[in-house]
Design a protein around this motif. Structure first.
Motif, PDB file in Angstrom:
ATOM      1  N   PHE A 502       0.874  -1.172   0.000  1.00 57.92           N
ATOM      2  CA  PHE A 502       0.000   0.000   0.000  1.00 57.92           C
ATOM      3  C   PHE A 502       0.910   1.219   0.000  1.00 57.92           C
ATOM      4  CE2 PHE A 502      -2.012   3.563   2.092  1.00 57.92           C
ATOM      5  CZ  PHE A 502      -3.296   3.584   1.571  1.00 57.92           C
ATOM      6  N   VAL A 503       0.746   2.091  -0.982  1.00 54.23           N
ATOM      7  CA  VAL A 503       1.575   3.279  -1.078  1.00 54.23           C
ATOM      8  C   VAL A 503       0.675   4.501  -1.120  1.00 54.23           C
ATOM      9  CG1 VAL A 503       1.674   3.076  -3.601  1.00 54.23           C
ATOM     10  CG2 VAL A 503       3.359   4.493  -2.413  1.00 54.23           C
ATOM     11  N   GLU A 504       1.030   5.499  -0.334  1.00 53.48           N
ATOM     12  CA  GLU A 504       0.273   6.744  -0.388  1.00 53.48           C
ATOM     13  C   GLU A 504       0.528   7.441  -1.719  1.00 53.48           C
ATOM     14  OE1 GLU A 504      -1.988   8.626   0.787  1.00 53.48           O
ATOM     15  OE2 GLU A 504      -2.549   7.153   2.270  1.00 53.48           O
ATOM     16  N   LYS A 505      -0.459   8.168  -2.186  1.00 50.30           N
ATOM     17  CA  LYS A 505      -0.303   8.884  -3.443  1.00 50.30           C
ATOM     18  C   LYS A 505       0.720  10.004  -3.296  1.00 50.30           C
ATOM     19  CE  LYS A 505      -4.464  11.637  -2.434  1.00 50.30           C
ATOM     20  NZ  LYS A 505      -4.878  10.915  -1.229  1.00 50.30           N
ATOM     21  N   PRO A 506       1.499  10.234  -4.350  1.00 49.55           N
ATOM     22  CA  PRO A 506       1.463   9.616  -5.665  1.00 49.55           C
ATOM     23  C   PRO A 506       2.317   8.346  -5.718  1.00 49.55           C
ATOM     24  CG  PRO A 506       3.077  11.357  -5.674  1.00 49.55           C
ATOM     25  CD  PRO A 506       2.465  11.363  -4.298  1.00 49.55           C
ATOM     26  N   LEU A 507       2.005   7.499  -6.676  1.00 49.38           N
ATOM     27  CA  LEU A 507       2.813   6.296  -6.875  1.00 49.38           C
ATOM     28  C   LEU A 507       4.220   6.664  -7.315  1.00 49.38           C
ATOM     29  CD1 LEU A 507       3.180   3.233  -7.224  1.00 49.38           C
ATOM     30  CD2 LEU A 507       2.192   3.458  -9.511  1.00 49.38           C
ATOM     31  N   ALA A 508       4.337   7.672  -8.174  1.00 50.21           N
ATOM     32  CA  ALA A 508       5.641   8.102  -8.680  1.00 50.21           C
ATOM     33  C   ALA A 508       5.521   9.537  -9.153  1.00 50.21           C
ATOM     34  CB  ALA A 508       6.103   7.186  -9.816  1.00 50.21           C
ATOM     35  N   LEU A 509       6.672  10.150  -9.403  1.00 53.67           N
ATOM     36  CA  LEU A 509       6.698  11.534  -9.861  1.00 53.67           C
ATOM     37  C   LEU A 509       7.089  11.669 -11.324  1.00 53.67           C
ATOM     38  CD1 LEU A 509       8.371  13.404  -6.858  1.00 53.67           C
ATOM     39  CD2 LEU A 509       5.953  13.081  -7.335  1.00 53.67           C
ATOM     40  N   THR A 510       7.642  10.628 -11.910  1.00 53.30           N
ATOM     41  CA  THR A 510       8.073  10.695 -13.304  1.00 53.30           C
ATOM     42  C   THR A 510       7.525   9.503 -14.068  1.00 53.30           C
ATOM     43  OG1 THR A 510      10.132   9.474 -12.926  1.00 53.30           O
ATOM     44  CG2 THR A 510      10.199  11.868 -12.607  1.00 53.30           C
ATOM     45  N   ARG A 511       7.448   9.669 -15.372  1.00 52.38           N
ATOM     46  CA  ARG A 511       6.986   8.568 -16.228  1.00 52.38           C
ATOM     47  C   ARG A 511       7.949   7.384 -16.146  1.00 52.38           C
ATOM     48  NH1 ARG A 511       3.457   8.678 -20.432  1.00 52.38           N
ATOM     49  NH2 ARG A 511       3.486  10.952 -20.432  1.00 52.38           N
ATOM     50  N   GLU A 512       9.250   7.673 -15.998  1.00 51.30           N
ATOM     51  CA  GLU A 512      10.226   6.592 -15.919  1.00 51.30           C
ATOM     52  C   GLU A 512       9.998   5.730 -14.687  1.00 51.30           C
ATOM     53  OE1 GLU A 512      10.872   9.708 -16.505  1.00 51.30           O
ATOM     54  OE2 GLU A 512      11.549   9.643 -18.603  1.00 51.30           O
ATOM     55  N   ASP A 513       9.648   6.373 -13.554  1.00 51.64           N
ATOM     56  CA  ASP A 513       9.382   5.599 -12.340  1.00 51.64           C
ATOM     57  C   ASP A 513       8.130   4.745 -12.483  1.00 51.64           C
ATOM     58  OD1 ASP A 513      11.605   6.511 -11.026  1.00 51.64           O
ATOM     59  OD2 ASP A 513      10.585   8.143  -9.985  1.00 51.64           O
ATOM     60  N   VAL A 514       7.115   5.270 -13.150  1.00 48.33           N
ATOM     61  CA  VAL A 514       5.903   4.475 -13.382  1.00 48.33           C
ATOM     62  C   VAL A 514       6.222   3.271 -14.251  1.00 48.33           C
ATOM     63  CG1 VAL A 514       3.594   4.492 -14.392  1.00 48.33           C
ATOM     64  CG2 VAL A 514       4.384   6.457 -13.081  1.00 48.33           C
ATOM     65  N   ASP A 515       6.999   3.496 -15.310  1.00 46.10           N
ATOM     66  CA  ASP A 515       7.381   2.376 -16.186  1.00 46.10           C
ATOM     67  C   ASP A 515       8.188   1.337 -15.413  1.00 46.10           C
ATOM     68  OD1 ASP A 515       6.126   3.632 -18.278  1.00 46.10           O
ATOM     69  OD2 ASP A 515       7.968   4.577 -19.040  1.00 46.10           O
ATOM     70  N   ARG A 516       9.005   1.811 -14.494  1.00 48.31           N
ATOM     71  CA  ARG A 516       9.791   0.865 -13.699  1.00 48.31           C
ATOM     72  C   ARG A 516       8.894   0.018 -12.812  1.00 48.31           C
ATOM     73  NH1 ARG A 516      13.968   2.455  -8.840  1.00 48.31           N
ATOM     74  NH2 ARG A 516      14.581   0.321  -8.300  1.00 48.31           N
ATOM     75  N   VAL A 517       7.884   0.637 -12.181  1.00 51.39           N
ATOM     76  CA  VAL A 517       6.953  -0.131 -11.354  1.00 51.39           C
ATOM     77  C   VAL A 517       6.214  -1.170 -12.195  1.00 51.39           C
ATOM     78  CG1 VAL A 517       4.879   0.017  -9.937  1.00 51.39           C
ATOM     79  CG2 VAL A 517       6.671   1.733  -9.678  1.00 51.39           C
ATOM     80  N   LEU A 518       5.755  -0.777 -13.382  1.00 48.53           N
ATOM     81  CA  LEU A 518       5.057  -1.725 -14.255  1.00 48.53           C
ATOM     82  C   LEU A 518       5.980  -2.856 -14.694  1.00 48.53           C
ATOM     83  CD1 LEU A 518       3.037   0.785 -16.485  1.00 48.53           C
ATOM     84  CD2 LEU A 518       2.213  -0.572 -14.566  1.00 48.53           C
ATOM     85  N   GLU A 519       7.235  -2.535 -14.945  1.00 49.96           N
ATOM     86  CA  GLU A 519       8.186  -3.572 -15.341  1.00 49.96           C
ATOM     87  C   GLU A 519       8.392  -4.579 -14.223  1.00 49.96           C
ATOM     88  OE1 GLU A 519      11.824  -5.689 -15.434  1.00 49.96           O
ATOM     89  OE2 GLU A 519      11.587  -3.898 -14.173  1.00 49.96           O
ATOM     90  N   VAL A 520       8.461  -4.100 -12.961  1.00 50.99           N
ATOM     91  CA  VAL A 520       8.626  -5.004 -11.829  1.00 50.99           C
ATOM     92  C   VAL A 520       7.391  -5.887 -11.668  1.00 50.99           C
ATOM     93  CG1 VAL A 520       8.837  -5.091  -9.312  1.00 50.99           C
ATOM     94  CG2 VAL A 520      10.245  -3.505 -10.621  1.00 50.99           C
ATOM     95  N   VAL A 521       6.214  -5.325 -11.853  1.00 45.35           N
ATOM     96  CA  VAL A 521       4.984  -6.125 -11.764  1.00 45.35           C
ATOM     97  C   VAL A 521       4.974  -7.209 -12.834  1.00 45.35           C
ATOM     98  CG1 VAL A 521       2.479  -6.049 -12.009  1.00 45.35           C
ATOM     99  CG2 VAL A 521       3.649  -4.276 -10.695  1.00 45.35           C
ATOM    100  N   ASP A 522       5.354  -6.860 -14.055  1.00 43.68           N
ATOM    101  CA  ASP A 522       5.376  -7.857 -15.134  1.00 43.68           C
ATOM    102  C   ASP A 522       6.432  -8.924 -14.883  1.00 43.68           C
ATOM    103  OD1 ASP A 522       3.364  -6.507 -16.417  1.00 43.68           O
ATOM    104  OD2 ASP A 522       4.718  -5.334 -17.695  1.00 43.68           O
ATOM    105  N   ARG A 523       7.574  -8.514 -14.373  1.00 43.21           N
ATOM    106  CA  ARG A 523       8.685  -9.462 -14.186  1.00 43.21           C
ATOM    107  C   ARG A 523       8.432 -10.405 -13.022  1.00 43.21           C
ATOM    108  NH1 ARG A 523      13.013  -8.243 -11.091  1.00 43.21           N
ATOM    109  NH2 ARG A 523      12.628  -6.016 -11.395  1.00 43.21           N
TER     110      ARG A 523
END
Length: 717
Positions: A502-523
């Motif tokens: 559970f993470v308080e908003k925001p999840l990330a501040l940059t598009r690169e960080d969001v892509d990194r989170v999605l990559e970890v979820v996929d991996r």
């Protein structure tokens, strides 16, 4: 390790066992040798903590104003809970020390392990065995300077900044009102600068101490003393008066300010260094045109996070004396013997006796100017060399406060990374009462924050190492409640460890960080991630939902938008804070949109998918609804299935009503709308829709006709 702390609600002052801090980038970890007690600032804080709530309010009206502002926004109940939570916490004491570097963080390579340093900061140079200090608040101590003398560096920098604000020149005469710790150092710095000094204080011993340091005369503030001082100043200046007055006294008396006007010459400089009452007598200050100045702490850079935390220095060509350069200058003066502080050391006590020392200073049984705490030193080998610093535990086990409950019924074991104001007031109070949750481990950057969380909410373990939470196989879920810029990093690490997050908003501040989170979820395949968007669970949203679903014509609940929303490519996230909030819009509660796009509004409608949009002043929201109604300019119009419209900014003044046979169509021209009479072909005129709240129709089928909105009125053309 040991640390001195005080509960600001009860006034309790204790020496606690706390986890050792981590060595973060941009600073060094310092093992304290000596820390200086500020007999002015710290005793004032200790005294305020022992007052009642009403007494605290009277002593700190600035905090009362903050509470009133918070009450206007959050309500009295939430403000009261937040205030009590803040008061009922252990707060640190101390801000000046000398110690040895035991670990160097990335970006602080100018220091080396074993260096003797002087450190400053009321959040860093604390009365604790181990402290993390940023590079700009830490300076090396020259050879020949005793550690107990180097511990005066922070207070010396405060006095030095006051002298710089006074612009003392060779041969001038200065008067120092208040000869406590700061005042004594001001006297010594002025004498070293070639300035003649007189002083005023209520304690005779302090006056004699200042005279030993080079002051020509020091007296009490009574009428006799003031008259004598006037004679001395007049004789020394040819009847002109003092060139500078330094206010280094505290208390609620206006006497220092009135005495300053009496002793000062025409157009003299009055510098406030301490927390002095400044009810200026207008006539006296006006007639002499006195220049009143303030001295802010250690010097330029103070209270600037970019300077203190990020290590961004000010160019010497523009700011010659920053707070770090003042610290370095003071220890250099100690090394050359230009300034002497040995006579100011009134006593050195072990830190374990801190409670008794503060009590004696408070009741007056322990008198003096400068008192130091000493700390345990590493043992020496038989050959005379010292051993390395003892290992300090970064994790403390508070005991099985919730073990019995966990053993009786299966619960979810929670780990917290961060326990600041929001977590302590909004999340932890509810989780601590939930029988299905066990608060296992809390990790914080500051040692006292973890101890406060253990004391208030019953965590089993406190640590300053986030890896302890993430690597614990017994922890089921992790709450990330840290500064915004660190959210994505902790989320990725927790997901990789197989935790629910559970993470308080925001999840990330940059598009690169969001892509990194999605990559970890996929991996990893671990998608147990939730962002704390809490409005969806609010009762105010759930209660009207059935009514709205059953209503034939669902309305819209718009939210106010911001003016001049920035372009998407101009959004720059800031360290430790969230991004820029986008303007918000609403849609019918009974029908969720298939897609919501936010982009700068252009003059043209642009392509349907909104890939390109011309930048303009106001934002636009492109919404695709799966059905019957679409709200344009607060007017309901049928929209075919799958159609998309661009909705301009909401009005701010009541919109003019239209003729019953008029219909409104979106235009390509900004905020204008095309108006055409039903049955008369294409639109025949355009009008600008005011940006105000639209007037409600008394009848949903037939709006009223206002005389001002008559189609024949030229003012609408």
């Amino acid at each position: 390790m040991k640390q001195v702390a005080q509960n600001y609600r009860s006034g309790e002052l204790v020496v606690l066992d706390v986890p050792a801090p981590a060595c973060k980038p941009g600073g060094v970890l310092v093992r304290t040798l000596y820390s200086l007690i500020s007999t002015g600032t710290e005793l004032m804080k200790v005294t305020e903590a022992r007052l009642s709530l009403l007494g605290k309010a009277r002593a700190r009206p600035d905090q009362v104003r903050k509470a009133l502002d918070s009450m206007a926004q959050q309500g009295p109940v939430a403000t009261y809970k937040k205030a009590i939570n803040t008061l009922d916490s252990y707060t640190p004491l101390g801000y000046s020390l000398c110690g040895v570097v035991v670990e160097v963080g990335p970006g602080a390579e100018e220091f080396a392990i074993g260096d003797l340093v002087a450190a400053a900061g009321n959040e860093f140079a604390l009365h604790a065995e181990l402290n993390w200090v940023p590079t700009n608040l830490c300076v090396p101590v020259p050879e020949g300077v005793a550690p107990e003398h180097a511990a005066f560096a922070t207070v010396g920098a405060i006095a030095m900044q006051g002298v710089r604000r006074g612009e003392a020149e060779l041969g001038e005469l200065a008067c120092v009102i208040g000869l406590g710790l700061i005042g004594q150092l001001v006297v010594r710095l002025l004498v070293a600068s070639g300035v003649r000094v007189v002083g005023v204080d209520t304690v005779a011993e302090r006056c004699r101490l200042a005279e030993q340091a080079g002051a020509i005369a020091c007296v009490g503030p009574d009428a006799e003393g003031a008259a004598y001082l006037e004679e001395v100043i007049g004789a020394a200046t040819g009847g002109l008066g003092a060139d500078q007055i330094y206010l280094a006294a505290g208390g609620d008396s206006n006497g220092p300010v009135e005495l300053a006007a009496r002793l000062a010459r025409d157009r003299a400089r009055v510098v406030d260094i301490g927390k002095t009452k400044l009810d200026l007598p207008w006539n006296a200050y006006y007639e002499k045109e006195l220049d009143v100045r303030f001295s802010r702490s250690y010097g330029p850079g103070r209270y600037d996070d970019r300077y203190e935390l990020e290590g961004i220095d000010y160019p010497a060509g523009y700011v010659r004396w920053t707070e770090r350069r003042n610290l370095q200058c003071f220890v250099d003066l100690l090394a050359t013997g230009s300034v002497e502080v040995a006579s100011l050391v009134s006593g050195i006590r072990p830190v374990a006796e801190a409670t008794a020392v503060y009590g004696a200073l408070g009741d007056g049984s322990l008198r003096g100017v400068g008192f130091l705490f000493s700390y345990p030193q590493p043992k020496a080998h038989s050959n005379g060399s010292s051993v390395s610093s003892p290992p300090y535990a970064r994790t403390l086990h508070a005991g099985p406060s919730t073990t019995a409950r966990a053993a009786a019924t299966p619960t979810v074991r929670l780990g917290f990374i961060g326990a600041g104001s929001y977590a302590s007031s909004m999340l932890l109070p509810h989780l601590a009462k939930n029988p299905a949750a066990t608060l296992a481990t809390v990790a914080t950057t500051r040692s006292l924050s973890a101890v406060n969380a253990v004391r208030k909410f019953g965590f089993q373990t406190a640590t300053t190492d986030s890896a302890t939470v993430l690597a614990d196989p017994q922890i089921d879920a992790v709450f990330v409640v840290t500064r915004h810029h660190s959210h994505a990093e902790f989320v990725c690490r927790a997901l990789e460890q197989g935790k629910a997050v559970f993470v308080e908003k925001p999840l990330a501040l940059t598009r690169e960080d969001v892509d990194r989170v999605l990559e970890v979820v996929d991996r990893t395949g671990n998608d147990r991630l939730m962002v704390g968007f809490n409005r969806r669970f609010a009762p105010l949203v759930h209660r009207p939902a059935p009514t709205v679903r059953n209503a034939r014509g669902a309305g819209e609940c718009p939210l106010p938008r911001q003016r001049r929303a920035p372009r998407l490519d101009q959004l720059v996230p800031q360290r430790g804070a969230g991004g820029i909030a986008f303007p918000r819009r609403g849609w019918p509660l009974h029908r969720h949109p298939q897609r919501v796009d936010r982009a700068p509004a252009g003059r043209g409608r642009g392509p349907p998918d909104g890939e390109r949009a011309r930048p303009a002043r106001h934002p636009a929201v492109r919404r695709r609804l799966p059905g019957d109604h679409h709200l344009c300019h607060r007017r309901r119009q049928p929209v075919p299935e799958g159609d998309a419209r661009r909705v301009r900014g909401w009005p701010q003044r009541p919109a003019r009503q239209l003729h019953p046979r008029d219909r409104v169509e979106p235009s390509r021209q900004g905020h204008q709308a095309l108006v055409c009479r039903a049955g008369q072909g294409p639109a025949r005129r355009a009008c600008r829709v005011p940006r105000g709240r639209a007037a409600r129709r008394p009848d949903a089928d037939r709006p009223r006709l206002d005389r001002r909105d008559d189609p024949g009125d030229d003012r609408d053309r």
